[in-house]
Design a protein around this motif. Structure first.
Motif, short mmCIF file in Angstrom:
data_model
loop_
_atom_site.label_atom_id
_atom_site.label_comp_id
_atom_site.label_asym_id
_atom_site.label_seq_id
_atom_site.Cartn_x
_atom_site.Cartn_y
_atom_site.Cartn_z
N LEU A 160 0.84 -1.21 0.00
CA LEU A 160 0.00 0.00 0.00
C LEU A 160 0.87 1.25 0.00
CD1 LEU A 160 -2.91 -0.79 2.45
CD2 LEU A 160 -3.14 0.00 0.09
N GLY A 161 1.99 1.17 0.67
CA GLY A 161 2.89 2.32 0.73
C GLY A 161 2.36 3.42 1.63
N THR A 162 2.93 4.57 1.46
CA THR A 162 2.59 5.70 2.34
C THR A 162 1.57 6.65 1.73
OG1 THR A 162 4.47 6.94 1.49
CG2 THR A 162 4.84 5.63 3.49
N ALA A 163 1.09 6.33 0.54
CA ALA A 163 0.09 7.19 -0.10
C ALA A 163 -1.15 7.25 0.80
CB ALA A 163 -0.29 6.64 -1.47
N PRO A 164 -1.77 8.41 0.89
CA PRO A 164 -2.97 8.54 1.73
C PRO A 164 -4.06 7.57 1.28
CG PRO A 164 -2.26 10.68 0.90
CD PRO A 164 -1.42 9.65 0.21
N ARG A 165 -4.79 7.09 2.25
CA ARG A 165 -5.91 6.20 1.96
C ARG A 165 -7.17 7.03 1.97
NH1 ARG A 165 -2.90 2.26 5.89
NH2 ARG A 165 -1.52 1.37 4.34
N GLY A 166 -7.91 6.95 0.90
CA GLY A 166 -9.14 7.72 0.78
C GLY A 166 -10.21 7.24 1.74
N ALA A 167 -11.28 7.99 1.82
CA ALA A 167 -12.37 7.70 2.74
C ALA A 167 -12.99 6.33 2.46
CB ALA A 167 -13.44 8.79 2.66
N LEU A 168 -13.15 5.98 1.19
CA LEU A 168 -13.75 4.70 0.84
C LEU A 168 -12.88 3.54 1.29
CD1 LEU A 168 -16.20 3.42 -0.49
CD2 LEU A 168 -15.01 3.55 -2.68
N LEU A 169 -11.58 3.65 1.09
CA LEU A 169 -10.66 2.59 1.51
C LEU A 169 -10.64 2.47 3.04
CD1 LEU A 169 -8.97 0.68 -0.19
CD2 LEU A 169 -7.03 2.23 0.10
N ARG A 170 -10.65 3.59 3.74
CA ARG A 170 -10.68 3.56 5.21
C ARG A 170 -12.00 2.96 5.70
NH1 ARG A 170 -9.00 8.83 4.53
NH2 ARG A 170 -10.91 9.60 5.50
N ALA A 171 -13.09 3.29 5.05
CA ALA A 171 -14.40 2.75 5.44
C ALA A 171 -14.43 1.23 5.22
CB ALA A 171 -15.52 3.44 4.66
N TRP A 172 -13.89 0.81 4.07
CA TRP A 172 -13.85 -0.64 3.78
C TRP A 172 -13.01 -1.37 4.83
CZ3 TRP A 172 -16.22 -4.53 1.83
CH2 TRP A 172 -15.55 -5.73 1.56
N ALA A 173 -11.86 -0.82 5.18
CA ALA A 173 -10.99 -1.44 6.20
C ALA A 173 -11.73 -1.54 7.54
CB ALA A 173 -9.69 -0.67 6.34
N PHE A 174 -12.50 -0.51 7.88
CA PHE A 174 -13.29 -0.54 9.11
C PHE A 174 -14.33 -1.66 9.05
CE2 PHE A 174 -17.09 0.63 11.50
CZ PHE A 174 -16.56 0.74 12.78
N VAL A 175 -15.02 -1.78 7.93
CA VAL A 175 -16.03 -2.84 7.76
C VAL A 175 -15.37 -4.22 7.89
CG1 VAL A 175 -17.58 -3.92 6.07
CG2 VAL A 175 -17.64 -1.44 6.42
N VAL A 176 -14.22 -4.40 7.26
CA VAL A 176 -13.52 -5.68 7.31
C VAL A 176 -13.11 -6.01 8.74
CG1 VAL A 176 -11.42 -6.89 6.59
CG2 VAL A 176 -12.78 -5.63 4.91
N GLY A 177 -12.53 -5.06 9.45
CA GLY A 177 -12.12 -5.29 10.83
C GLY A 177 -13.31 -5.56 11.74
N SER A 178 -14.37 -4.79 11.59
CA SER A 178 -15.57 -4.98 12.41
C SER A 178 -16.25 -6.31 12.09
CB SER A 178 -16.57 -3.85 12.17
OG SER A 178 -16.00 -2.62 12.54
N GLY A 179 -16.28 -6.64 10.81
CA GLY A 179 -16.86 -7.92 10.40
C GLY A 179 -16.07 -9.09 10.95
N SER A 180 -14.75 -8.96 10.98
CA SER A 180 -13.91 -10.01 11.55
C SER A 180 -14.21 -10.20 13.03
CB SER A 180 -12.44 -9.68 11.35
OG SER A 180 -12.10 -9.62 9.97
N ALA A 181 -14.35 -9.10 13.74
CA ALA A 181 -14.65 -9.17 15.18
C ALA A 181 -16.02 -9.83 15.42
CB ALA A 181 -14.61 -7.78 15.79
N ALA A 182 -16.99 -9.48 14.62
CA ALA A 182 -18.33 -10.07 14.77
C ALA A 182 -18.30 -11.56 14.44
CB ALA A 182 -19.33 -9.34 13.86
N ALA A 183 -17.56 -11.93 13.42
CA ALA A 183 -17.44 -13.34 13.04
C ALA A 183 -16.81 -14.15 14.16
CB ALA A 183 -16.64 -13.47 11.74
N VAL A 184 -15.76 -13.61 14.77
CA VAL A 184 -15.10 -14.31 15.88
C VAL A 184 -16.06 -14.48 17.04
CG1 VAL A 184 -13.37 -13.97 17.71
CG2 VAL A 184 -12.70 -13.81 15.32
#
Length: 190
Positions: A160-184
């Motif tokens: 990914l490098g150091t390039a800024p992550r846009g709002a959509l990418l940050r939102a997707w990462a949040f969904v993935v992390g939250s979904g992982s926690a719910a699945a566990v």
């Protein structure tokens, strides 16, 4: 880089540990469900991407995750596994396929988010285990799996490098992390 070591022995007798360590079956059930989902994430990436670098990344990591899954399947009897595995397979596939069709940055952000969660998930279990006997053997196996997941996270972060992550990418990462926690949470119980 598949670095699973021979010292990660899948023949750990977990029966006495299950009787002694509260919540261990739920932890191992969630690990098994998570590795099932991880295998499917990489299969989804391979189904959705024609990019040679992404395909190489996914193929390499798929082999590692499949190894983790085999280790956990050797410990858990079928009746000890989550009954929600069909859902984790579909969810995992979609979690890989959707970013794969969106492009490499989405794939790497997904893996970084998933593996960040998995690192913490394994750490919560590792600190509960002793260092000797069957407990120590299980601890070393989980530490090996954790180390490989951290390697996957770090590879994705580097890509990914150091390039800024846009709002959509940050939102997707949040969904993935939250979904992982719910699945566990669900896999620990069901």
């Amino acid at each position: 880089m598949n670095v699973m070591t021979a010292s990660a022995d899948p023949r750990i007798d977990i029966a006495p540990l299950l009787a002694r360590i509260a919540g261990l079956l739920g932890d191992l059930r969630s690990d098994h469900a998570g590795e099932t989902g991880a295998v499917m994430i990489y299969r989804g990436i391979l189904a959705g991407s024609a990019d040679p670098a992404i395909r190489a990344f996914a193929t390499e990591h798929l082999a590692t995750e499949a190894g983790h899954l085999r280790l956990l399947e050797a410990m858990l009897a079928p009746g000890q596994r989550s009954i929600l595995l069909p859902i984790w397979r579909v969810a995992g596939f979609l979690t890989g396929w959707l970013p794969a069709i969106a492009g490499p940055r989405a794939v790497y952000a997904t893996i970084e988010a998933v593996e960040t969660f998995v690192d913490h998930h394994y750490e919560e279990q590792i600190v509960k285990l002793g260092r000797t006997g069957e407990e120590g053997a299980l601890r070393r196996l989980l530490e090996t799996c954790q180390g490989e997941e951290v390697h996957h996270r770090d590879e994705a972060a580097a890509a990914l490098g150091t390039a800024p992550r846009g709002a959509l990418l940050r939102a997707w990462a949040f969904v993935v992390g939250s979904g992982s926690a719910a699945a566990v949470a669900a896999a620990r119980r069901i």
